[in-house]
Design a protein around this motif. Sequence first.
Motif, PDB file in Angstrom:
ATOM      1  N   SER A  18       0.816  -1.213   0.000  1.00  0.00           N
ATOM      2  CA  SER A  18       0.000   0.000   0.000  1.00  0.00           C
ATOM      3  C   SER A  18       0.851   1.264   0.000  1.00  0.00           C
ATOM      4  N   VAL A  19       0.282   2.305  -0.577  1.00  0.00           N
ATOM      5  CA  VAL A  19       0.956   3.605  -0.679  1.00  0.00           C
ATOM      6  C   VAL A  19      -0.030   4.687  -0.300  1.00  0.00           C
ATOM      7  N   ARG A  20       0.399   5.648   0.478  1.00  0.00           N
ATOM      8  CA  ARG A  20      -0.396   6.842   0.803  1.00  0.00           C
ATOM      9  C   ARG A  20       0.264   7.993   0.085  1.00  0.00           C
ATOM     10  N   ASN A  21      -0.488   8.701  -0.737  1.00  0.00           N
ATOM     11  CA  ASN A  21       0.022   9.860  -1.454  1.00  0.00           C
ATOM     12  C   ASN A  21      -0.591  11.131  -0.892  1.00  0.00           C
ATOM     13  N   LEU A  22       0.262  12.081  -0.590  1.00  0.00           N
ATOM     14  CA  LEU A  22      -0.166  13.417  -0.177  1.00  0.00           C
ATOM     15  C   LEU A  22       0.526  14.395  -1.103  1.00  0.00           C
ATOM     16  N   GLY A  23      -0.220  14.978  -2.016  1.00  0.00           N
ATOM     17  CA  GLY A  23       0.418  15.836  -3.004  1.00  0.00           C
ATOM     18  C   GLY A  23       1.441  15.016  -3.757  1.00  0.00           C
ATOM     19  N   LEU A  25       4.123  13.705  -2.285  1.00  0.00           N
ATOM     20  CA  LEU A  25       4.836  12.900  -1.292  1.00  0.00           C
ATOM     21  C   LEU A  25       4.164  11.540  -1.180  1.00  0.00           C
ATOM     22  N   SER A  26       4.962  10.479  -1.269  1.00  0.00           N
ATOM     23  CA  SER A  26       4.442   9.110  -1.173  1.00  0.00           C
ATOM     24  C   SER A  26       5.011   8.425   0.058  1.00  0.00           C
ATOM     25  N   PHE A  27       4.138   7.760   0.794  1.00  0.00           N
ATOM     26  CA  PHE A  27       4.524   6.895   1.904  1.00  0.00           C
ATOM     27  C   PHE A  27       4.346   5.475   1.383  1.00  0.00           C
ATOM     28  N   GLU A  28       5.444   4.775   1.121  1.00  0.00           N
ATOM     29  CA  GLU A  28       5.382   3.411   0.604  1.00  0.00           C
ATOM     30  C   GLU A  28       5.495   2.448   1.778  1.00  0.00           C
ATOM     31  N   ASN A  29       4.420   1.720   2.027  1.00  0.00           N
ATOM     32  CA  ASN A  29       4.340   0.827   3.172  1.00  0.00           C
ATOM     33  C   ASN A  29       5.221  -0.397   2.974  1.00  0.00           C
ATOM     34  N   GLY A  30       5.709  -0.911   4.060  1.00  0.00           N
ATOM     35  CA  GLY A  30       6.462  -2.151   4.087  1.00  0.00           C
ATOM     36  C   GLY A  30       6.320  -2.760   5.466  1.00  0.00           C
ATOM     37  N   ARG A  31       6.575  -4.047   5.577  1.00  0.00           N
ATOM     38  CA  ARG A  31       6.436  -4.687   6.889  1.00  0.00           C
ATOM     39  C   ARG A  31       7.558  -4.294   7.853  1.00  0.00           C
TER      40      ARG A  31
END
Length: 90
Positions: A18-23, A25-31
């Motif tokens: 999963s990835v959260r995008n804000l503008g 900026l990406s938060f790329e999830n990992g365990r």
Amino acid sequence: MTTRKTAPRFEPFADDASVRNLGGLSFENGRDRIGLHGSLDLTRDKAGLALARELKRTAAAIVAALESADLPEAVAEPEAAPQPVKNPFA
């Protein structure tokens, strides 16, 4: 009646996809790690305030997940670097 749009739920460290995008900026999830890539402009207006609040919620969720876990001193680095694969669309 007005309804507030909220971003889809982001569960830090829950998966490797999963990835959260804000503008931009990406938060790329990992365990075992979350990667942050890109940039985010927080403008001095209502849109900037909304982005800043979402950034704060995302960071708070990451901190809460880390605080609630039994953490090792450090995460081991991957043994082998990822290998490039041939583009299936080329």
